[in-house]
Design a protein around this motif. Sequence first.
Motif, PDB file in Angstrom:
ATOM      1  N   THR A 137       0.827  -1.201   0.000  1.00  0.00           N
ATOM      2  CA  THR A 137       0.000   0.000   0.000  1.00  0.00           C
ATOM      3  C   THR A 137       0.862   1.252   0.000  1.00  0.00           C
ATOM      4  OG1 THR A 137      -1.639  -1.205   1.249  1.00  0.00           O
ATOM      5  CG2 THR A 137      -1.864   1.177   1.226  1.00  0.00           C
ATOM      6  N   ILE A 162      -3.358   4.131  -1.597  1.00  0.00           N
ATOM      7  CA  ILE A 162      -3.707   3.472  -2.855  1.00  0.00           C
ATOM      8  C   ILE A 162      -2.760   2.306  -3.116  1.00  0.00           C
ATOM      9  CG2 ILE A 162      -4.760   5.464  -3.996  1.00  0.00           C
ATOM     10  CD1 ILE A 162      -2.064   6.112  -5.231  1.00  0.00           C
ATOM     11  N   SER A 179      -6.021  -0.679  -7.085  1.00  0.00           N
ATOM     12  CA  SER A 179      -7.146   0.261  -7.059  1.00  0.00           C
ATOM     13  C   SER A 179      -7.493   0.757  -8.460  1.00  0.00           C
ATOM     14  CB  SER A 179      -6.811   1.488  -6.202  1.00  0.00           C
ATOM     15  OG  SER A 179      -6.082   1.140  -5.072  1.00  0.00           O
ATOM     16  N   GLU A 187     -12.540  -1.214 -11.181  1.00  0.00           N
ATOM     17  CA  GLU A 187     -12.760   0.221 -11.382  1.00  0.00           C
ATOM     18  C   GLU A 187     -13.203   0.489 -12.823  1.00  0.00           C
ATOM     19  OE1 GLU A 187     -10.419  -1.029  -9.464  1.00  0.00           O
ATOM     20  OE2 GLU A 187     -11.526  -0.251  -7.729  1.00  0.00           O
TER      21      GLU A 187
END
Lengths: 243, 381
Positions: free
Chosen positions: B184, B267, B271, B276
């Motif tokens: 992350t 993020i 992501s 998405e």
Amino acid sequence: MESKSTFSVKELNKSFAGLKAVDNVSLHLETGEVLGLIGPNGSGKTTLINLMTGMLDKDSGHISLDSHNIGEMPAYRVPFYGLVRTYQTIRIFKNLSCLENAMIGALGVGTKHREAARLAVGLLEELGLGDKIDLPAQSLTFRDQRLLEIARALAAQPKFMLLDEPAAGLNEEETDELLSLLKPMPHSKKIGIIIVEHDMRLIMNLCNRLHVLNYGKTIAEGKPEDVRNNPEVVKAYLGSAAS
Amino acid sequence: MNLAKKLSNQQENIKQPAAKDISQYFDFSRKSSTVVILIAILVVIGYFIWWLNIPFIEDIFTAGTITLIMTLGFQLFMGNSGILNWSYVGYVGIGAFASAIFSMTPAVKTMQIPTMYPFLINLHLPFPVALLAGALVAMTVAAIIAWPLMRLSDAVGAITQFALLIVINVMLSQWSQVTNGPRTFTLGGKRLTTLWVALGVAVLVIIAVYYFKESSLGLKLRATRDDRYAARSSGINFVAVRYCAYVASAFIGGLAGGLYSHYILSITAASFYMSELFMILSMVVIGGSMSVSGAFFGTLLVTLLRQFLRQVELFLTRSGFEASGSTEIVVAVLMIIFLIWQADGITGGRELSWRSIKRRLPSGSKKRNKVLKNKKQEEKA
């Protein structure tokens, strides 16, 4: 004095897998003239139009418009020098409005947005589509779609326009109407027209000269009345119609 | 009047055919009302939510507005060119990481991402500049790689874009010196993308995307979408017009990515991937991919629907049913239904404009009927 433009094709050749589709064809045309390109099915008329507009690559030969060697240019450059075309199978932009369709012709050759709209509106009104300006092109009737394609071609303010079977699919009445729209154009718009068509009535009424193809070869050219009586043409093409 | 004068008058008449009055085709209700209506709706909702001052709803709105910017950028290319642009979400990712790297302080960067290149650690820009710079990075990447891809159309075009997305995603998830690799990436600091920041950018993007579509370039691009060959023989180089839109679309995607990373504050490369893209695609398809209004109302509708379904999902899970993931299923099924029966989405590919609203109003149709009646009477007479 108005200067004339010349479109000329010299010794054009194109083969598909060994089959000669266009065989050593030469023709030339000046603004103000209408040249009819006729011949039986599969004689290479549409191939010739595709070659002249750069949609197909030629094997050999020269295509020029005035001093410009348009035969060596990509298809999208050709309209800039004043040569536009329509399609036998209608190719319009179906999701765009009539106005936008016609505007594309002008925008494609670098006309400014407002000026393109002005030209487009004028042409649509001239061709009788004035009350359909806002409609999406796909909602038009077949006849109107044909006219819209012509409006788009004219919006480029061309010197020469190639019409590939503009009357295909039109009934007799609609063909007459098309004839009366096209007839004054060579003079009013100072353009030369090459027209491919099977409708002999349209051809005979519109053209100053005819150019007859068979198996990709030129078999006759000249004034309509001379061509009509040419025995080779009668044999190859008009045979059934003349008898 | 003497003859010479008459002749010269005639010549003038020939030279200048009466200038067509085209102002009616460029009036407010046709050309600008769409933008005004969409912006008004967004600002009114935004102001109301800000006034309510409930953090939970404010968050939904801010996230929704960022998503709106994403769908608008996506629509800019896909809607006008007709090519499904899978790689778009990759540019969103590039913008998200790049702008975060630009805006974070060197101290935070050393602490959060010790593997980072030293020259990136020392780079520090104020938030608005970082946001723009991030979008420019996404745009530059697109500008470098896109040209050879733009000649590909239809399925081939979509497949190449898909392959490109894989490349971008692997780069983002493996380049430890830039993106912290698969771990992350935490931005630290406070949330810089507030409701008003997102709203302000969204307003600018609505204006940009709409006027792009209406511009000469946008119109040419839409022509290539409908018929590539006719566009070519009308003088349009479809590779060039697509390229411009693709690069512009990557810029807006990068901008949305930057807003997103400064909103969510942590993020990963994951992501910016399939789920998405699916979300953006479902919004554009359900709304109607061919219009800016379609992207707008698609985003509005699907965002509300997803929030609603999420609450249902939570409720079901609490009461003992295993229902996780059902939101995605419902949205996906809805998308399929739209593609079968209403492929142009709820807007039918049209723009919402003052004209289209007036036509729907009872007084509008009355007026029209009157005009039609008058016309008929004239014809009779």
